[in-house]
Design an enzyme around this catalytic site. Structure first.
Site, PDB file in Angstrom:
ATOM      1  N   THR A 168      47.791  39.734  68.494  1.00  0.00           N
ATOM      2  CA  THR A 168      47.524  41.144  68.185  1.00  0.00           C
ATOM      3  C   THR A 168      48.435  42.029  69.019  1.00  0.00           C
ATOM      4  O   THR A 168      48.337  42.026  70.246  1.00  0.00           O
ATOM      5  CB  THR A 168      46.056  41.495  68.555  1.00  0.00           C
ATOM      6  OG1 THR A 168      45.220  40.377  68.296  1.00  0.00           O
ATOM      7  CG2 THR A 168      45.581  42.727  67.830  1.00  0.00           C
ATOM      8  N   PRO A 169      49.336  42.791  68.377  1.00  0.00           N
ATOM      9  CA  PRO A 169      50.209  43.673  69.176  1.00  0.00           C
ATOM     10  C   PRO A 169      49.403  44.738  69.925  1.00  0.00           C
ATOM     11  O   PRO A 169      48.462  45.311  69.360  1.00  0.00           O
ATOM     12  CB  PRO A 169      51.128  44.312  68.132  1.00  0.00           C
ATOM     13  CG  PRO A 169      50.502  44.053  66.807  1.00  0.00           C
ATOM     14  CD  PRO A 169      49.618  42.866  66.942  1.00  0.00           C
TER      15      PRO A 169
ATOM     16  N   GLY B 205      39.017  39.209  65.568  1.00  0.00           N
ATOM     17  CA  GLY B 205      38.207  40.053  66.444  1.00  0.00           C
ATOM     18  C   GLY B 205      36.729  39.818  66.202  1.00  0.00           C
ATOM     19  O   GLY B 205      36.352  39.019  65.327  1.00  0.00           O
TER      20      GLY B 205
ATOM     21  N   GLU C 129      32.254  33.911  60.099  1.00  0.00           N
ATOM     22  CA  GLU C 129      31.926  33.498  61.472  1.00  0.00           C
ATOM     23  C   GLU C 129      30.479  33.833  61.789  1.00  0.00           C
ATOM     24  O   GLU C 129      29.857  33.217  62.639  1.00  0.00           O
ATOM     25  CB  GLU C 129      32.830  34.208  62.486  1.00  0.00           C
ATOM     26  CG  GLU C 129      34.192  33.585  62.638  1.00  0.00           C
ATOM     27  CD  GLU C 129      34.992  34.324  63.690  1.00  0.00           C
ATOM     28  OE1 GLU C 129      35.059  33.834  64.820  1.00  0.00           O
ATOM     29  OE2 GLU C 129      35.550  35.398  63.385  1.00  0.00           O
TER      30      GLU C 129
END
Ligand code: IMP
Ligand code: ZN
Length: 348
Positions: free
Chosen positions: A105-106, A176, A206
């Protein structure tokens, strides 16, 4: 051949590994040393022992997500990112991995912008300062907690970098904390990325959220990650399970990650079994090898032991994984050749 040795020697493919979650203790210590030597800031007091989530860890899902900030404090400069990427690729290579799609993730940090963040990883992949034979590609991650403006910004960066480095930047993904954000909000950015030629993979199922699972499967990503709460036995519904089976979307399976975060009670009751029985493509992956103190060869071994797989069935898993990569056909042929040669040598 001993199973451990077999799983290590088998040429393997990693398709679901988050850079910051993959940092080993050894890499984190090297990064700490770099910060001290560079005199940039004091990173010596990061709590490395809190980084790992073992079986029976008492932290809840949200608390588990907090561990990534420990790694993030050690990847805030371009040099640190290059070092983190190179050392992580080297560890995968030493574990017998011949192809990896690493994801990250930038972030804007005190020292670099999101673009510089991505460019540092690309540089480490394309021009490593150490000798690396592993083929490495980058998937750019979007965090579900991001505001829409940031999501669009990351999609722009992914599209731009894919244009300049089409052979390195191959995909975009959504990850995330699954309890945060709505998938629908990310569809426009993901669609733009897809139209530019990027492949899409989504963390899916998830947590129990059948509506979102259906929405995600409807989007037709090239792959999904985890896919736990899809079968009715594991928090999904008949509808979500049928949708997955009909879609034939390959699933990136992360056994230890699911067990250690308690999404799955134990290895033997992992939904791997249902996925295989349904004829779906399954790709064994590590997710966060640093956080879960695992390796790709260990995931193969645990899978073989938990589901009583023969050596040929284990090798076949790697071969199936090769079919699911985001890279071009010539690379797929190359890695399939490596796996077939290994299988040939093993059986002759
Ligand atoms: P990074 O993208 O290189 O910073 O890797 C760490 C990030 O990956 C975390 O902050 C999460 O956003 C994401 N991540 C790692 N493991 C998981 C997971 O199991 N589920 C969802 N997201 C994850
Ligand atoms: Zn993941």
């Amino acid at each position: 051949m001993d199973l451990n040795f077999f799983c290590k020697e088998l040429p393997k493919i990693e398709l679901h590994a988050h850079l910051n979650g993959s940092l080993s203790q050894a890499t984190m210590l090297q990064l700490q040393r770099y910060y001290v030597d560079a005199g940039i800031s004091d990173k010596t007091n990061t709590f490395l022992d809190e980084f790992q989530i073992g079986a029976g860890d008492t932290r809840n899902l949200s608390e588990c997500f907090q561990v990534f900030s420990i790694a993030h404090s050690l990847t805030s400069t371009s040099e640190a990112l290059v070092m983190a990427t190179e050392l992580t690729l080297q560890e995968f290579q030493e574990d017998g991995c011949c192809y990896i799609e690493l994801r990250s993730t930038p972030r804007d940090t005190q020292y670099i912008t999101k673009k510089q963040y991505i460019d540092s990883i690309i540089r480490a992949m394309e021009k490593p300062s150490i000798n690396l034979s592993i083929i490495s590609k980058l998937i750019i991650s979007i965090n579900r907690a991001s505001q829409l403006q940031e999501v669009e910004e990351i999609a722009d960066i992914a599209i731009e970098r894919h244009k300049i480095h089409p052979d390195t930047v191959v995909g975009i993904e959504l990850s995330g904390n699954p309890a945060v954000g709505n998938f629908g909000d990310f569809i426009p950015a993901l669609n733009r990325a897809r139209q530019s030629g990027l492949k899409v993979t989504l963390h899916c199922g998830e947590v129990c959220n059948p509506e979102e699972v259906l929405e995600m499967l409807n989007f037709k990503p090239e792959r999904i990650g985890h896919g736990v709460c899809i079968h009715p036995k594991y928090g999904g519904t008949e509808e979500t399970w049928i949708a997955l089976c009909q879609s034939k979307i390959p699933v990136e399976v992360c056994l230890t990650s699911n067990v250690n975060t308690k999404i799955t009670p134990d290895y033997e009751s992992h939904h791997f079994k249902e996925l295989i029985e349904a004829g779906l493509s399954v790709v064994l992956c590590t997710d966060d090898k640093g956080v879960f103190a695992t390796s790709l060869s260990q995931e193969y071994r645990l899978c073989a032991e938990s589901f009583a797989l023969t050596r040929i069935q284990v090798a076949k898993l790697s071969l199936d994984a090769a079919q699911c990569i985001f890279s071009e056909a010539n690379i797929r042929e190359l890695i399939i050749g490596k796996i077939l040669k290994f299988m040939n040598d093993y059986t002759s």
